[in-house]
Design a protein around this motif. Sequence first.
Motif, mmCIF file in Angstrom:
data_model
loop_
_atom_site.group_PDB
_atom_site.id
_atom_site.type_symbol
_atom_site.label_atom_id
_atom_site.label_comp_id
_atom_site.label_asym_id
_atom_site.label_seq_id
_atom_site.Cartn_x
_atom_site.Cartn_y
_atom_site.Cartn_z
ATOM 1 N N ALA A 250 28.943 24.295 3.373
ATOM 2 C CA ALA A 250 29.159 25.675 2.922
ATOM 3 C C ALA A 250 28.004 26.571 3.354
ATOM 4 C CB ALA A 250 29.323 25.702 1.400
ATOM 5 N N ILE A 251 26.775 26.094 3.195
ATOM 6 C CA ILE A 251 25.605 26.875 3.623
ATOM 7 C C ILE A 251 25.676 27.150 5.127
ATOM 8 C CG2 ILE A 251 23.098 26.801 3.939
ATOM 9 C CD1 ILE A 251 24.008 27.401 1.085
ATOM 10 N N ALA A 252 26.027 26.127 5.903
ATOM 11 C CA ALA A 252 26.116 26.289 7.356
ATOM 12 C C ALA A 252 27.181 27.310 7.723
ATOM 13 C CB ALA A 252 26.412 24.943 8.019
ATOM 14 N N GLN A 253 28.345 27.234 7.075
ATOM 15 C CA GLN A 253 29.435 28.156 7.418
ATOM 16 C C GLN A 253 29.117 29.583 6.995
ATOM 17 O OE1 GLN A 253 33.525 26.947 6.970
ATOM 18 N NE2 GLN A 253 34.052 28.848 5.919
ATOM 19 N N ILE A 254 28.663 29.761 5.768
ATOM 20 C CA ILE A 254 28.339 31.103 5.292
ATOM 21 C C ILE A 254 27.218 31.712 6.134
ATOM 22 C CG2 ILE A 254 27.326 32.385 3.359
ATOM 23 C CD1 ILE A 254 28.852 30.453 1.488
ATOM 24 N N GLY A 255 26.199 30.912 6.430
ATOM 25 C CA GLY A 255 25.094 31.395 7.254
ATOM 26 C C GLY A 255 25.558 31.846 8.623
ATOM 27 N N ARG A 256 26.448 31.073 9.210
ATOM 28 C CA ARG A 256 26.966 31.424 10.539
ATOM 29 C C ARG A 256 27.734 32.742 10.496
ATOM 30 N NH1 ARG A 256 30.686 27.447 14.321
ATOM 31 N NH2 ARG A 256 31.373 29.007 15.814
ATOM 32 N N GLN A 257 28.530 32.941 9.457
ATOM 33 C CA GLN A 257 29.301 34.171 9.344
ATOM 34 C C GLN A 257 28.391 35.375 9.104
ATOM 35 O OE1 GLN A 257 32.088 33.048 6.291
ATOM 36 N NE2 GLN A 257 33.555 32.212 7.759
ATOM 37 N N ILE A 258 27.321 35.194 8.317
ATOM 38 C CA ILE A 258 26.381 36.275 8.107
ATOM 39 C C ILE A 258 25.631 36.606 9.393
ATOM 40 C CG2 ILE A 258 24.216 36.911 6.937
ATOM 41 C CD1 ILE A 258 25.239 35.303 4.504
ATOM 42 N N ASP A 259 25.260 35.592 10.147
ATOM 43 C CA ASP A 259 24.537 35.798 11.397
ATOM 44 C C ASP A 259 25.427 36.273 12.522
ATOM 45 O OD1 ASP A 259 21.921 35.306 10.641
ATOM 46 O OD2 ASP A 259 22.036 33.152 10.984
#
Length: 267
Positions: A250-259
Amino acid sequence: MRTALKIATALAFSAMVHPAMAAQCGHSAAGFENWKREFAEEARAQGIGQAGISALMGTHYNTATISADRGQKSFRLSLDQFLAKRGGPAIVARGRTLKRSYGGLFSQIEQRYGVPPGPLLAIWGMETGFGAVHGNQHALSAVATLAYDCRRSDYFTDQLYAALTLVDRGALSPNARGSMHGEIGHTQFLPKNILNYGGGGNLDNAAAALNATANFLHAHGWRAGGGYQPGESNFGAIQAWNAATVYQRAIAQIGRQIDGGGASPER
C-alpha cells in the motif's frame, strides 16, 4: 587466546543487554506490578536514571494494547480491501496537495537522504492521517505492557529501555500519548527508532518526523534514484518500516501515485 577473549567479551555484552535474571513475563494483568519492580532493579543496573525509573513505576497494564496486539485483522485483507479501509484515494489526493505546499521541505529531505516525497507522504497519511490522529494511549504504559507480555517480550523490552533512556534525556515526556503499541508522533515511531533516527527532535513536529522517517529509510538501504515498488531496489527499506506485506504494498502504491507514477502496480 584472542578468540577466547572475544567470546568472553561477547558474552559479557549479551549479559548486559539481556540480564540473566530477567523479570518474568506474564499473560495477564495479575503479575504486572511485581514485574515492574523487578524490571526497575534491572533497569537501574543498566544505567537508567531516576527519571526513567519513576516513569516506569507510573505505568499501568494496558488491556487495550493487548487487544490491539492480538487483533490486527486489517493486515489480512487484500490490497484493494486494505486501501479502501484505510482511505487510499484520499491519502493520494491530500498527499499531492502537501507535496506542493511542503515543496521546499521535501526537496531538502530528498537532497539529504535520497527519499522522494511519495513514500514519505504515504507513510504520513497512512500512520496518522497527516497528523490528525496521533493516538490517545499512554505511550509508556503501552510499551511496558508489551515488554511484560510474553508474546513479544524481547522485542518490546528493547523498546522499553529506549523509552526510559529518552525519558532520562528529557526527550520523551513520561505522559506522552501515542498509539496502541506506543508509537509516537506524525509518522508513529517506536522509542528505539526515535533514539536511533529521530535526532533528538520532537516527532510531534511534522518536519522533524518526516526527516526522521527519511533517515530511517536511508539507514535501511534506500538509495537515491532507485525504484520502490515490489522487486525494486528500495522496496526493502519499506519492508523494514512495517512487517505486514499488504501495508508495504500500500505504501509503495500510494507513494507512486503521489509521485506521479501513473497506473497502479500489479496486485
